[in-house]
Write a protein that holds these residues in place. Structure first.
Motif, PDB file in Angstrom:
ATOM      1  N   ARG A 142       0.743  -1.208   0.164  1.00  0.00           N
ATOM      2  CA  ARG A 142       0.285  -0.501  -0.082  1.00  0.00           C
ATOM      3  C   ARG A 142       1.181   1.176   0.465  1.00  0.00           C
ATOM      4  O   ARG A 142       1.972   1.437   0.884  1.00  0.00           O
ATOM      5  CB  ARG A 142      -1.125  -0.086   1.614  1.00  0.00           C
ATOM      6  CG  ARG A 142      -2.160   1.325   0.711  1.00  0.00           C
ATOM      7  CD  ARG A 142      -2.737   1.233   1.906  1.00  0.00           C
ATOM      8  NE  ARG A 142      -3.919   1.681   2.270  1.00  0.00           N
ATOM      9  CZ  ARG A 142      -4.584   2.921   2.839  1.00  0.00           C
ATOM     10  NH1 ARG A 142      -3.227   3.891   2.790  1.00  0.00           N
ATOM     11  NH2 ARG A 142      -5.837   3.846   2.258  1.00  0.00           N
ATOM     12  N   ASP A 183      -0.263  -2.293  -9.359  1.00  0.00           N
ATOM     13  CA  ASP A 183      -0.576  -2.445  -7.607  1.00  0.00           C
ATOM     14  C   ASP A 183      -1.111  -3.747  -7.289  1.00  0.00           C
ATOM     15  O   ASP A 183      -1.709  -4.610  -7.940  1.00  0.00           O
ATOM     16  CB  ASP A 183      -1.701  -1.721  -8.113  1.00  0.00           C
ATOM     17  CG  ASP A 183      -2.174  -0.879  -6.527  1.00  0.00           C
ATOM     18  OD1 ASP A 183      -1.223  -1.528  -5.735  1.00  0.00           O
ATOM     19  OD2 ASP A 183      -2.606   0.086  -5.810  1.00  0.00           O
ATOM     20  N   CYS A 185      -1.584  -3.974  -3.964  1.00  0.00           N
ATOM     21  CA  CYS A 185      -2.973  -3.843  -3.466  1.00  0.00           C
ATOM     22  C   CYS A 185      -3.940  -4.027  -3.963  1.00  0.00           C
ATOM     23  O   CYS A 185      -4.792  -3.179  -4.764  1.00  0.00           O
ATOM     24  CB  CYS A 185      -2.754  -2.420  -2.603  1.00  0.00           C
ATOM     25  SG  CYS A 185      -3.680  -1.873  -1.029  1.00  0.00           S
ATOM     26  N   ARG A 187      -7.819  -2.188  -5.217  1.00  0.00           N
ATOM     27  CA  ARG A 187      -8.526  -1.423  -5.020  1.00  0.00           C
ATOM     28  C   ARG A 187      -9.100  -0.398  -3.878  1.00  0.00           C
ATOM     29  O   ARG A 187      -8.706   0.519  -2.721  1.00  0.00           O
ATOM     30  CB  ARG A 187      -9.565  -0.888  -6.130  1.00  0.00           C
ATOM     31  CG  ARG A 187      -9.742   0.507  -6.339  1.00  0.00           C
ATOM     32  CD  ARG A 187     -10.600   1.048  -7.051  1.00  0.00           C
ATOM     33  NE  ARG A 187     -11.033   1.606  -7.390  1.00  0.00           N
ATOM     34  CZ  ARG A 187     -10.319   2.369  -8.718  1.00  0.00           C
ATOM     35  NH1 ARG A 187      -9.845   1.984  -9.492  1.00  0.00           N
ATOM     36  NH2 ARG A 187     -11.798   3.929  -8.441  1.00  0.00           N
ATOM     37  N   LEU A 189      -8.582  -1.205  -0.587  1.00  0.00           N
ATOM     38  CA  LEU A 189      -7.485  -1.294   0.858  1.00  0.00           C
ATOM     39  C   LEU A 189      -6.404  -0.324   0.673  1.00  0.00           C
ATOM     40  O   LEU A 189      -5.551   0.002   1.138  1.00  0.00           O
ATOM     41  CB  LEU A 189      -6.895  -2.442   0.826  1.00  0.00           C
ATOM     42  CG  LEU A 189      -7.691  -4.137   1.339  1.00  0.00           C
ATOM     43  CD1 LEU A 189      -6.978  -4.849   1.651  1.00  0.00           C
ATOM     44  CD2 LEU A 189      -8.724  -3.795   2.469  1.00  0.00           C
ATOM     45  N   GLN A 190      -6.836   0.129  -0.903  1.00  0.00           N
ATOM     46  CA  GLN A 190      -5.646   1.576  -0.576  1.00  0.00           C
ATOM     47  C   GLN A 190      -5.382   2.698  -1.083  1.00  0.00           C
ATOM     48  O   GLN A 190      -6.707   2.736  -0.892  1.00  0.00           O
ATOM     49  CB  GLN A 190      -5.232   1.241  -3.287  1.00  0.00           C
ATOM     50  CG  GLN A 190      -4.558   2.208  -3.463  1.00  0.00           C
ATOM     51  CD  GLN A 190      -2.403   1.801  -3.152  1.00  0.00           C
ATOM     52  OE1 GLN A 190      -2.434   2.496  -1.848  1.00  0.00           O
ATOM     53  NE2 GLN A 190      -2.224   0.705  -3.232  1.00  0.00           N
ATOM     54  N   ASP A 191      -4.843   3.419  -0.722  1.00  0.00           N
ATOM     55  CA  ASP A 191      -5.424   4.653  -0.519  1.00  0.00           C
ATOM     56  C   ASP A 191      -6.298   5.368  -1.960  1.00  0.00           C
ATOM     57  O   ASP A 191      -5.287   5.375  -3.022  1.00  0.00           O
ATOM     58  CB  ASP A 191      -4.252   6.045  -0.480  1.00  0.00           C
ATOM     59  CG  ASP A 191      -4.162   6.980  -0.070  1.00  0.00           C
ATOM     60  OD1 ASP A 191      -5.091   7.755  -0.871  1.00  0.00           O
ATOM     61  OD2 ASP A 191      -3.576   7.601   0.290  1.00  0.00           O
ATOM     62  N   GLU A 204      -3.835  -3.408 -11.867  1.00  0.00           N
ATOM     63  CA  GLU A 204      -4.024  -4.190 -11.036  1.00  0.00           C
ATOM     64  C   GLU A 204      -2.848  -5.057 -10.983  1.00  0.00           C
ATOM     65  O   GLU A 204      -2.718  -6.283 -12.407  1.00  0.00           O
ATOM     66  CB  GLU A 204      -5.195  -4.766 -10.364  1.00  0.00           C
ATOM     67  CG  GLU A 204      -5.510  -3.295  -9.989  1.00  0.00           C
ATOM     68  CD  GLU A 204      -7.019  -4.085  -8.969  1.00  0.00           C
ATOM     69  OE1 GLU A 204      -7.425  -4.800  -9.183  1.00  0.00           O
ATOM     70  OE2 GLU A 204      -7.468  -3.044  -7.689  1.00  0.00           O
ATOM     71  N   ASN A 302       5.683  -6.939   4.445  1.00  0.00           N
ATOM     72  CA  ASN A 302       4.708  -6.820   2.813  1.00  0.00           C
ATOM     73  C   ASN A 302       3.705  -7.877   2.491  1.00  0.00           C
ATOM     74  O   ASN A 302       3.004  -8.789   1.996  1.00  0.00           O
ATOM     75  CB  ASN A 302       5.921  -5.886   1.527  1.00  0.00           C
ATOM     76  CG  ASN A 302       5.450  -4.355   2.100  1.00  0.00           C
ATOM     77  OD1 ASN A 302       4.104  -3.831   1.939  1.00  0.00           O
ATOM     78  ND2 ASN A 302       6.366  -4.006   1.970  1.00  0.00           N
ATOM     79  N   ASP A 325       6.498   0.602   7.088  1.00  0.00           N
ATOM     80  CA  ASP A 325       4.851   0.219   6.064  1.00  0.00           C
ATOM     81  C   ASP A 325       4.357  -1.365   6.700  1.00  0.00           C
ATOM     82  O   ASP A 325       3.060  -1.716   6.544  1.00  0.00           O
ATOM     83  CB  ASP A 325       6.016  -0.583   4.693  1.00  0.00           C
ATOM     84  CG  ASP A 325       6.688  -0.111   3.550  1.00  0.00           C
ATOM     85  OD1 ASP A 325       5.948   0.575   3.005  1.00  0.00           O
ATOM     86  OD2 ASP A 325       7.154  -0.100   2.863  1.00  0.00           O
ATOM     87  N   ASN A 329       0.544  -1.268   6.858  1.00  0.00           N
ATOM     88  CA  ASN A 329       0.043  -2.861   6.625  1.00  0.00           C
ATOM     89  C   ASN A 329      -0.806  -3.076   7.448  1.00  0.00           C
ATOM     90  O   ASN A 329      -2.692  -3.648   7.512  1.00  0.00           O
ATOM     91  CB  ASN A 329       0.942  -3.560   6.446  1.00  0.00           C
ATOM     92  CG  ASN A 329       1.684  -3.877   5.017  1.00  0.00           C
ATOM     93  OD1 ASN A 329       1.262  -3.204   3.940  1.00  0.00           O
ATOM     94  ND2 ASN A 329       3.077  -4.605   4.785  1.00  0.00           N
ATOM     95  N   MET A 332      -4.599  -0.911   7.125  1.00  0.00           N
ATOM     96  CA  MET A 332      -4.620  -1.487   6.258  1.00  0.00           C
ATOM     97  C   MET A 332      -5.618  -2.256   6.514  1.00  0.00           C
ATOM     98  O   MET A 332      -6.798  -2.242   5.986  1.00  0.00           O
ATOM     99  CB  MET A 332      -3.964  -1.985   5.673  1.00  0.00           C
ATOM    100  CG  MET A 332      -4.691  -2.122   3.831  1.00  0.00           C
ATOM    101  SD  MET A 332      -3.853  -2.864   2.573  1.00  0.00           S
ATOM    102  CE  MET A 332      -2.205  -4.287   2.999  1.00  0.00           C
TER     103      MET A 332
END
Length: 394
Positions: A142, A183, A185, A187, A189-191, A204, A302, A325, A329, A332
């Protein structure tokens, strides 16, 4: 097509990118991997060409500490915040420069059609920009918020260095260099500010664990399925705080009607006599283990976090002097309802047992973890993305 992949040597960065590199090789692309020599043996065994680029991550951190005149981090003593910021700022210049210096001559000798650089290795991406080679940025997890102080600092340093190279970088999310972004991560859960800022540049890629050599212990496959299996790992750290956390956690978990699998490369001999329902291994093929696991108890790295996300497993985070990180995590997963977090000072036999019992029995938490796994399964696999790499090379 000739594709060059490049990451830092640290586990959480290297092993996130490796599945796509292997898939690209499997798809028939000529793959070269540029990183520190500590990873070259494994890469060669996988059939990939290797190029030495940059230094080992720990060595670069130590060099950054020497440059700014403070003691380097050690397992016995972490630097204070002021010293750590000095080290981080110097590292944010030193690491990219080491990759640029090594890769520009390599690009003259053997010019790739595409460069894939990890998000924490902008140096390889900068070298690609200087050489006029198309590049992709591969996520490690993320993203940090745009106003995160470490993000702001690293971007300031990177823009200064890019100016010296004759390059102009984006004003926000600078470390990704404005390249198309793979990506890992989901969608949801992503910023969301980052998702909006990226627009069509974001695509993705399913996070897939890579099994390092080694077989899954036979007892995992042969154990009775009548009670849950809990997987405990605190990464490769081994200071006294980690050891005490490990002991408290094992005591708490072993008090439950569960089997406990502990993976610790450095602390196995320090744990003493353990209860009958606890097994310890120095290393494990994690991607092979996770389908057998009902709860992951970990520090927030990660590789473990995203492996558990893809397997639909609730997670309990134990935060010991965590890096950014690890904090991201944990937040998230907890915000998504699929886990809980205990700070170092909160970790006791009783608190661990209570949290683990709750995570194993809470249907909403289990459902949240399964929903994330469903989203991960819908993301394009490394093999699918590998076949599309020529599109990025133009």
């Amino acid at each position: 097509m000739r594709v060059l992949f490049s990451t830092l040597t640290a586990y959480g960065h290297f092993f996130q990118v490796l599945p796509l590199a292997v898939a690209a090789h499997r798809a028939g692309h000529h793959v070269t991997f540029a990183t520190g020599e500590v990873r070259h043996k494994l890469l060669t065994e996988l059939g990939l060409d290797v190029v030495k680029a940059g230094g080992e991550t720990e060595e670069l951190v130590a060099e950054a500490a020497r440059t700014v005149g403070v003691p380097p981090p050690s397992e016995q003593k972490a630097p204070d915040r002021a010293a750590m910021e000095l080290i981080s700022r110097e590292f944010c210049r030193l690491a990219p420069k080491s990759y640029v210096d090594d890769l520009l001559p390599e690009f003259e000798r053997s010019r790739p059609d595409l460069v894939v650089h990890a998000s924490y290795n902008p140096g390889a991406g900068l070298a690609a920009k200087v050489a006029g080679i198309p590049a992709l940025c591969h996520a490690s997890g993320r993203v940090r918020p745009a106003d995160d102080y470490l993000m702001v600092m690293s971007e300031d340093v990177l823009r200064e260095y890019a100016t010296e190279l004759g390059l102009e970088l984006p004003a926000t999310y600078t470390t990704y260099l404005g390249h198309p972004y793979l990506d890992i991560c989901p969608r949801s859960l992503q910023d969301q500010d980052f998702v909006a800022a990226c627009g069509d540049l974001r695509s993705e890629l399913r996070p897939v664990g890579f099994n390092t050599p080694g077989e899954l212990p036979a007892w995992v496959r042969e154990r009775a399925q009548s009670r849950p299996l809990v997987y405990l790992t605190l990464g490769t750290e081994s200071d006294n705080r980690v050891l005490q956390m490990m002991r408290e956690t094992i005591a708490g978990l072993s008090s439950l009607d569960v089997d406990v699998f502990v993976a610790t490369p450095k602390l196995a001999d320090e744990l003493g006599t353990l209860p009958d329902n606890v097994r310890v291994e120095r290393w494990v093929a994690q991607a092979e283990l996770l389908p057998h696991v009902d709860l992951v108890v970990q520090h927030g790295g990660n590789g473990t976090t995203f492996g558990a996300l893809g397997s639909g497993i609730p997670q309990l985070f134990l935060q010991n002097l965590p890096g950014p990180d690890q904090l991201l995590n944990a937040g998230m997963v907890c915000d998504a309802g699929a886990g809980e977090r205990l700070k170092h000072e909160e970790v006791t036999e009783a608190t661990v047992a209570t949290a683990a019992r709750r995570l194993l029995s809470d249907p909403e938490c289990v459902a949240a973890a399964k929903e994330i796994a469903r989203q991960v399964a819908e993301m394009p696999s490394p093999d699918e993305v590998a076949r599309r790499l020529p599109e990025y090379a133009g």
